[in-house]
Design a protein around this motif. Structure first.
Motif, PDB file in Angstrom:
ATOM      1  N   SER A  30      32.550  -8.922  17.490  1.00  0.00           N
ATOM      2  CA  SER A  30      31.846 -10.066  17.596  1.00  0.00           C
ATOM      3  C   SER A  30      31.355  -9.961  19.103  1.00  0.00           C
ATOM      4  CB  SER A  30      32.419 -11.215  17.186  1.00  0.00           C
ATOM      5  OG  SER A  30      33.831 -11.590  17.899  1.00  0.00           O
ATOM      6  N   GLU A  31      30.517 -10.857  19.576  1.00  0.00           N
ATOM      7  CA  GLU A  31      30.274 -11.192  20.895  1.00  0.00           C
ATOM      8  C   GLU A  31      31.304 -11.733  21.483  1.00  0.00           C
ATOM      9  OE1 GLU A  31      26.152 -13.386  20.820  1.00  0.00           O
ATOM     10  OE2 GLU A  31      25.529 -11.180  20.144  1.00  0.00           O
ATOM     11  N   GLN A  32      32.099 -12.485  20.733  1.00  0.00           N
ATOM     12  CA  GLN A  32      33.457 -13.410  21.398  1.00  0.00           C
ATOM     13  C   GLN A  32      34.647 -12.353  21.752  1.00  0.00           C
ATOM     14  OE1 GLN A  32      31.764 -14.299  18.717  1.00  0.00           O
ATOM     15  NE2 GLN A  32      30.407 -15.989  19.577  1.00  0.00           N
ATOM     16  N   GLY A  33      34.326 -10.973  21.334  1.00  0.00           N
ATOM     17  CA  GLY A  33      35.160 -10.148  21.724  1.00  0.00           C
ATOM     18  C   GLY A  33      36.296  -9.617  20.527  1.00  0.00           C
ATOM     19  N   LEU A  34      36.238 -10.394  19.449  1.00  0.00           N
ATOM     20  CA  LEU A  34      36.818 -10.120  18.337  1.00  0.00           C
ATOM     21  C   LEU A  34      36.377  -8.940  17.210  1.00  0.00           C
ATOM     22  CD1 LEU A  34      37.710 -13.945  17.397  1.00  0.00           C
ATOM     23  CD2 LEU A  34      39.316 -12.543  18.385  1.00  0.00           C
ATOM     24  N   VAL A  35      37.409  -8.088  16.834  1.00  0.00           N
ATOM     25  CA  VAL A  35      36.998  -7.274  15.621  1.00  0.00           C
ATOM     26  C   VAL A  35      37.111  -7.985  14.310  1.00  0.00           C
ATOM     27  CG1 VAL A  35      37.663  -5.234  14.460  1.00  0.00           C
ATOM     28  CG2 VAL A  35      37.914  -5.410  17.145  1.00  0.00           C
ATOM     29  N   ILE A  36      35.964  -8.185  13.505  1.00  0.00           N
ATOM     30  CA  ILE A  36      35.840  -8.683  12.248  1.00  0.00           C
ATOM     31  C   ILE A  36      35.811  -7.824  11.236  1.00  0.00           C
ATOM     32  CG2 ILE A  36      34.524 -10.254  10.963  1.00  0.00           C
ATOM     33  CD1 ILE A  36      33.443 -11.473  13.744  1.00  0.00           C
ATOM     34  N   GLU A  37      36.518  -7.961  10.196  1.00  0.00           N
ATOM     35  CA  GLU A  37      36.359  -6.902   8.996  1.00  0.00           C
ATOM     36  C   GLU A  37      35.900  -7.931   7.885  1.00  0.00           C
ATOM     37  OE1 GLU A  37      39.892  -5.020   7.748  1.00  0.00           O
ATOM     38  OE2 GLU A  37      39.776  -4.176   9.532  1.00  0.00           O
ATOM     39  N   LEU A  38      34.606  -7.381   7.289  1.00  0.00           N
ATOM     40  CA  LEU A  38      34.050  -8.294   6.134  1.00  0.00           C
ATOM     41  C   LEU A  38      33.858  -7.457   5.080  1.00  0.00           C
ATOM     42  CD1 LEU A  38      30.740  -9.767   7.995  1.00  0.00           C
ATOM     43  CD2 LEU A  38      32.507 -11.142   7.349  1.00  0.00           C
ATOM     44  N   PRO A  39      34.245  -8.041   3.741  1.00  0.00           N
ATOM     45  CA  PRO A  39      34.014  -7.116   2.693  1.00  0.00           C
ATOM     46  C   PRO A  39      32.531  -6.803   2.494  1.00  0.00           C
ATOM     47  CG  PRO A  39      34.993  -9.502   2.123  1.00  0.00           C
ATOM     48  CD  PRO A  39      34.619  -9.301   3.357  1.00  0.00           C
ATOM     49  N   ALA A  40      32.235  -5.552   2.131  1.00  0.00           N
ATOM     50  CA  ALA A  40      31.019  -5.122   1.899  1.00  0.00           C
ATOM     51  C   ALA A  40      29.989  -5.922   1.162  1.00  0.00           C
ATOM     52  CB  ALA A  40      30.943  -3.765   1.452  1.00  0.00           C
ATOM     53  N   GLU A  41      30.450  -6.665   0.180  1.00  0.00           N
ATOM     54  CA  GLU A  41      29.765  -7.320  -0.668  1.00  0.00           C
ATOM     55  C   GLU A  41      28.891  -8.704   0.044  1.00  0.00           C
ATOM     56  OE1 GLU A  41      32.873 -10.622  -2.703  1.00  0.00           O
ATOM     57  OE2 GLU A  41      32.946  -8.204  -3.153  1.00  0.00           O
ATOM     58  N   ARG A  42      29.679  -8.972   1.238  1.00  0.00           N
ATOM     59  CA  ARG A  42      28.728  -9.991   2.073  1.00  0.00           C
ATOM     60  C   ARG A  42      27.770  -9.772   2.581  1.00  0.00           C
ATOM     61  NH1 ARG A  42      31.436 -14.389   0.252  1.00  0.00           N
ATOM     62  NH2 ARG A  42      33.621 -14.425   0.360  1.00  0.00           N
ATOM     63  N   ILE A  43      27.316  -8.379   2.961  1.00  0.00           N
ATOM     64  CA  ILE A  43      26.189  -7.668   3.439  1.00  0.00           C
ATOM     65  C   ILE A  43      25.085  -7.415   2.483  1.00  0.00           C
ATOM     66  CG2 ILE A  43      27.180  -7.003   5.582  1.00  0.00           C
ATOM     67  CD1 ILE A  43      26.549  -4.224   4.673  1.00  0.00           C
ATOM     68  N   ARG A  44      25.308  -7.580   1.279  1.00  0.00           N
ATOM     69  CA  ARG A  44      24.403  -7.070   0.370  1.00  0.00           C
ATOM     70  C   ARG A  44      23.118  -7.784   0.337  1.00  0.00           C
ATOM     71  NH1 ARG A  44      28.692  -5.520  -4.257  1.00  0.00           N
ATOM     72  NH2 ARG A  44      29.046  -3.372  -3.596  1.00  0.00           N
ATOM     73  N   PRO A  45      23.121  -9.130   0.635  1.00  0.00           N
ATOM     74  CA  PRO A  45      22.051  -9.808   0.715  1.00  0.00           C
ATOM     75  C   PRO A  45      20.984  -9.649   1.563  1.00  0.00           C
ATOM     76  CG  PRO A  45      23.894 -11.317   0.214  1.00  0.00           C
ATOM     77  CD  PRO A  45      24.318 -10.218   0.425  1.00  0.00           C
ATOM     78  N   PHE A  46      21.337  -8.996   2.562  1.00  0.00           N
ATOM     79  CA  PHE A  46      20.699  -8.585   3.740  1.00  0.00           C
ATOM     80  C   PHE A  46      20.265  -6.946   3.923  1.00  0.00           C
ATOM     81  CE2 PHE A  46      23.924 -11.800   4.972  1.00  0.00           C
ATOM     82  CZ  PHE A  46      23.239 -12.711   5.024  1.00  0.00           C
ATOM     83  N   ILE A  47      20.487  -6.471   2.969  1.00  0.00           N
ATOM     84  CA  ILE A  47      20.077  -5.026   2.751  1.00  0.00           C
ATOM     85  C   ILE A  47      18.626  -4.907   2.179  1.00  0.00           C
ATOM     86  CG2 ILE A  47      20.285  -2.688   1.552  1.00  0.00           C
ATOM     87  CD1 ILE A  47      23.153  -3.540   1.102  1.00  0.00           C
TER      88      ILE A  47
END
Length: 73
Positions: A30-47
């Motif tokens: 993130s721009e705040q410097g944190l490493v974020i793990e998201l389930p892949a299903e969360r990005i499907r609407p943006f494919i």
């Protein structure tokens, strides 16, 4: 509520792995410097046919439980 912004670019050939379920999580910094793990299903609407590209905002509860993911540009 907490908010994290990040940029994400996944080319079309790689995004196919996420869409087909072969890849289970997306890891970004993130721009705040944190490493974020998201389930892949969360990005499907943006494919799209060209993959995933954009700037996103992730909103979580104070205990880091998912609330929403929105594309902001």
């Amino acid at each position: 509520m907490k908010q994290y912004t990040f940029e994400l670019y996944i080319p079309a050939d790689e995004v196919l792995r996420y869409y087909q379920g072969q890849a289970r999580k997306v890891v970004v910094r993130s721009e705040q410097g944190l490493v974020i793990e998201l389930p892949a299903e969360r990005i499907r609407p943006f494919i799209t046919s060209s993959g995933v590209r954009g700037r996103f905002v992730l909103k979580t509860q104070d205990d880091h439980r998912f609330l929403s993911l929105d594309k902001i540009s």
